[in-house]
Design a protein around this motif. Sequence first.
Motif, mmCIF file in Angstrom:
data_model
loop_
_atom_site.group_PDB
_atom_site.id
_atom_site.type_symbol
_atom_site.label_atom_id
_atom_site.label_comp_id
_atom_site.label_asym_id
_atom_site.label_seq_id
_atom_site.Cartn_x
_atom_site.Cartn_y
_atom_site.Cartn_z
ATOM 1 N N CYS A 48 0.855 -1.190 0.000
ATOM 2 C CA CYS A 48 0.000 0.000 0.000
ATOM 3 C C CYS A 48 0.893 1.243 0.000
ATOM 4 O O CYS A 48 1.789 1.368 0.840
ATOM 5 C CB CYS A 48 -0.896 -0.018 1.229
ATOM 6 S SG CYS A 48 -1.960 1.429 1.387
ATOM 7 N N PRO A 49 0.683 2.191 -0.930
ATOM 8 C CA PRO A 49 1.591 3.340 -1.031
ATOM 9 C C PRO A 49 1.464 4.350 0.097
ATOM 10 O O PRO A 49 2.439 5.003 0.460
ATOM 11 C CB PRO A 49 1.201 3.975 -2.376
ATOM 12 C CG PRO A 49 -0.225 3.573 -2.583
ATOM 13 C CD PRO A 49 -0.352 2.201 -1.978
ATOM 14 N N ALA A 50 0.254 4.500 0.656
ATOM 15 C CA ALA A 50 0.054 5.488 1.720
ATOM 16 C C ALA A 50 -1.303 5.262 2.372
ATOM 17 O O ALA A 50 -2.151 4.532 1.853
ATOM 18 C CB ALA A 50 0.146 6.916 1.159
ATOM 19 N N GLU A 51 -1.495 5.898 3.509
ATOM 20 C CA GLU A 51 -2.773 5.775 4.218
ATOM 21 C C GLU A 51 -3.917 6.328 3.372
ATOM 22 O O GLU A 51 -3.760 7.330 2.669
ATOM 23 C CB GLU A 51 -2.689 6.534 5.544
ATOM 24 C CG GLU A 51 -3.951 6.454 6.388
ATOM 25 C CD GLU A 51 -3.822 7.202 7.696
ATOM 26 O OE1 GLU A 51 -4.855 7.625 8.236
ATOM 27 O OE2 GLU A 51 -2.674 7.373 8.175
ATOM 28 N N GLY A 129 -9.635 -4.708 5.347
ATOM 29 C CA GLY A 129 -9.538 -3.510 6.170
ATOM 30 C C GLY A 129 -10.910 -2.975 6.515
ATOM 31 O O GLY A 129 -11.937 -3.495 6.067
ATOM 32 N N ARG A 130 -10.923 -1.893 7.306
ATOM 33 C CA ARG A 130 -12.197 -1.290 7.724
ATOM 34 C C ARG A 130 -11.970 0.174 8.083
ATOM 35 O O ARG A 130 -10.867 0.584 8.436
ATOM 36 C CB ARG A 130 -12.763 -2.033 8.924
ATOM 37 C CG ARG A 130 -11.877 -2.001 10.167
ATOM 38 C CD ARG A 130 -12.565 -2.580 11.383
ATOM 39 N NE ARG A 130 -11.714 -2.483 12.578
ATOM 40 C CZ ARG A 130 -11.000 -3.471 13.073
ATOM 41 N NH1 ARG A 130 -10.998 -4.659 12.459
ATOM 42 N NH2 ARG A 130 -10.263 -3.292 14.165
ATOM 43 N N TYR A 137 -8.209 1.337 8.473
ATOM 44 C CA TYR A 137 -7.270 0.422 9.110
ATOM 45 C C TYR A 137 -7.131 -0.837 8.254
ATOM 46 O O TYR A 137 -8.123 -1.384 7.785
ATOM 47 C CB TYR A 137 -7.739 0.065 10.520
ATOM 48 C CG TYR A 137 -7.509 1.178 11.509
ATOM 49 C CD1 TYR A 137 -6.473 1.109 12.430
ATOM 50 C CD2 TYR A 137 -8.319 2.313 11.503
ATOM 51 C CE1 TYR A 137 -6.248 2.140 13.332
ATOM 52 C CE2 TYR A 137 -8.107 3.343 12.399
ATOM 53 C CZ TYR A 137 -7.062 3.254 13.305
ATOM 54 O OH TYR A 137 -6.837 4.281 14.194
ATOM 55 N N TYR A 138 -5.891 -1.287 8.079
ATOM 56 C CA TYR A 138 -5.577 -2.383 7.169
ATOM 57 C C TYR A 138 -5.328 -3.679 7.934
ATOM 58 O O TYR A 138 -4.603 -3.681 8.938
ATOM 59 C CB TYR A 138 -4.342 -2.035 6.331
ATOM 60 C CG TYR A 138 -4.501 -0.777 5.520
ATOM 61 C CD1 TYR A 138 -4.914 -0.821 4.194
ATOM 62 C CD2 TYR A 138 -4.241 0.475 6.091
ATOM 63 C CE1 TYR A 138 -5.060 0.345 3.445
ATOM 64 C CE2 TYR A 138 -4.393 1.637 5.363
ATOM 65 C CZ TYR A 138 -4.809 1.568 4.036
ATOM 66 O OH TYR A 138 -4.964 2.721 3.309
ATOM 67 N N ASN A 139 -5.906 -4.762 7.447
ATOM 68 C CA ASN A 139 -5.700 -6.082 8.033
ATOM 69 C C ASN A 139 -4.450 -6.698 7.417
ATOM 70 O O ASN A 139 -4.454 -7.129 6.262
ATOM 71 C CB ASN A 139 -6.918 -6.971 7.774
ATOM 72 C CG ASN A 139 -6.811 -8.318 8.465
ATOM 73 O OD1 ASN A 139 -5.827 -8.607 9.150
ATOM 74 N ND2 ASN A 139 -7.819 -9.157 8.265
ATOM 75 N N ASN A 152 -1.684 2.518 10.830
ATOM 76 C CA ASN A 152 -3.022 2.125 11.263
ATOM 77 C C ASN A 152 -3.353 0.740 10.704
ATOM 78 O O ASN A 152 -3.973 0.606 9.641
ATOM 79 C CB ASN A 152 -4.082 3.157 10.856
ATOM 80 C CG ASN A 152 -3.850 3.742 9.480
ATOM 81 O OD1 ASN A 152 -2.732 4.042 9.104
ATOM 82 N ND2 ASN A 152 -4.918 3.908 8.726
ATOM 83 N N VAL A 153 -2.917 -0.281 11.412
ATOM 84 C CA VAL A 153 -3.063 -1.663 10.976
ATOM 85 C C VAL A 153 -3.580 -2.529 12.125
ATOM 86 O O VAL A 153 -3.568 -2.119 13.287
ATOM 87 C CB VAL A 153 -1.728 -2.249 10.467
ATOM 88 C CG1 VAL A 153 -1.226 -1.488 9.258
ATOM 89 C CG2 VAL A 153 -0.682 -2.230 11.577
#
Length: 396
Positions: A48-51, A129-130, A137-139, A152-153
């Motif tokens: 993932c490149p960024a939030e 994610g959610r 937030y990434y799973n 944020n994971v």
Amino acid sequence: MRIHSSARFLFFVILILGMSAASFGQVGIGISVNFGPPAIPVYVQPPCPAEGYLWTPGYWAWDADINDYYWVPGTWVLAPQVGYLWTPGWWGWGGNAFFFHEGYWGPRIGFYGGVNYGFGYFGNGYEGGRWDHDRFYYNRSVTNVNVTNVTNVYNTTVINNNNTRISYNGGQGGITARPTPEQISAEHERHLPPVPVQREHVQSARTNPELRATVNHGKPPVAATPRPGALKEGVPAKDAGAPYNRGENTRGEANVPKPPNASHAKDLTPHEKPPAPNTGNPKLDTKYQKQQDKLYAKQEQEHQKVAQQQEQQHQKIQQQQEQQRQKMAQQPANQQKQQQNEQRQRQMEQKQQQMEQRHQQQTQQMEQRHVQQQQQQQQQQQQQQPVSHGQPPQHR
């Protein structure tokens, strides 16, 4: 692919009018193909490149100009709105051909054919994610995230029992999944179409010959990219999802009108004008062209009118719901009032559901009527063509 004869056009219109009601999702004037796409290839997801970026999985699209499927690489896309998720597009059998149901952005994941696209999209919902308030937030158990760039994971183990790589729903050998009531409800909610960078990403894939199925045999050299359009930075597929055997009947038809399952007139893809008449008689072609233009303008005007009416009805019921919520918030809390409020809330929801059903029926009836009008015009023009006076038929 252009349709060069009125008879051929009518044949496909009649076929499409008989489409199974089991088709789901937003389908407008688009592409139909009478053999399914290749399997989903095996590939690795780029980090993932960024939030704020959400994963949009790769899929097979159809190019009528070359009569072939081509791979649109999976990529990370910045969510167009906080709280919105991506429902992938999917191919589904409509009774006589495969039709593509375009993906969309919305507050909930809808039905995407039960296709296992991987990386959280395992055929039902999204496990990658959610949203939590204004942050996504990434799973990490199913998503490739570099914690140096994205903090944020979370880690939640996902058990995926869908091991198939079939890329279409229905038809011979297709996935048999059907939408749940929640997924149908999500489809009826307001949503956003693919954002411009996604459209550009598709166009970049379309113009790359190496991404065509007949060239890569189901194993595209660019299976995923870190950002839309970054094909040079893409990762190749490790393997094809299954041996690719192009359908025996390789005819695909584009721009054929078909009654959609769209719920609102605003969701319909704008009509494309029919092919220019080619009778060999310039005066007759000009006459027929004027007739086609007149019908096209009339149908577009009706389309816009219905869309506007439906939007006004949506706004009205939303205002009523907001007024009801404000009224409930101002009332003192007691059991009797709470029961009354709950009853009013159910009545409002029922009213909205009835309105959505009316809109869906109204939209589908309008499109069916437009198809019939085009069919009748084609028949009339065909009957009005002068009979060619060549050699008299020979008796045998």
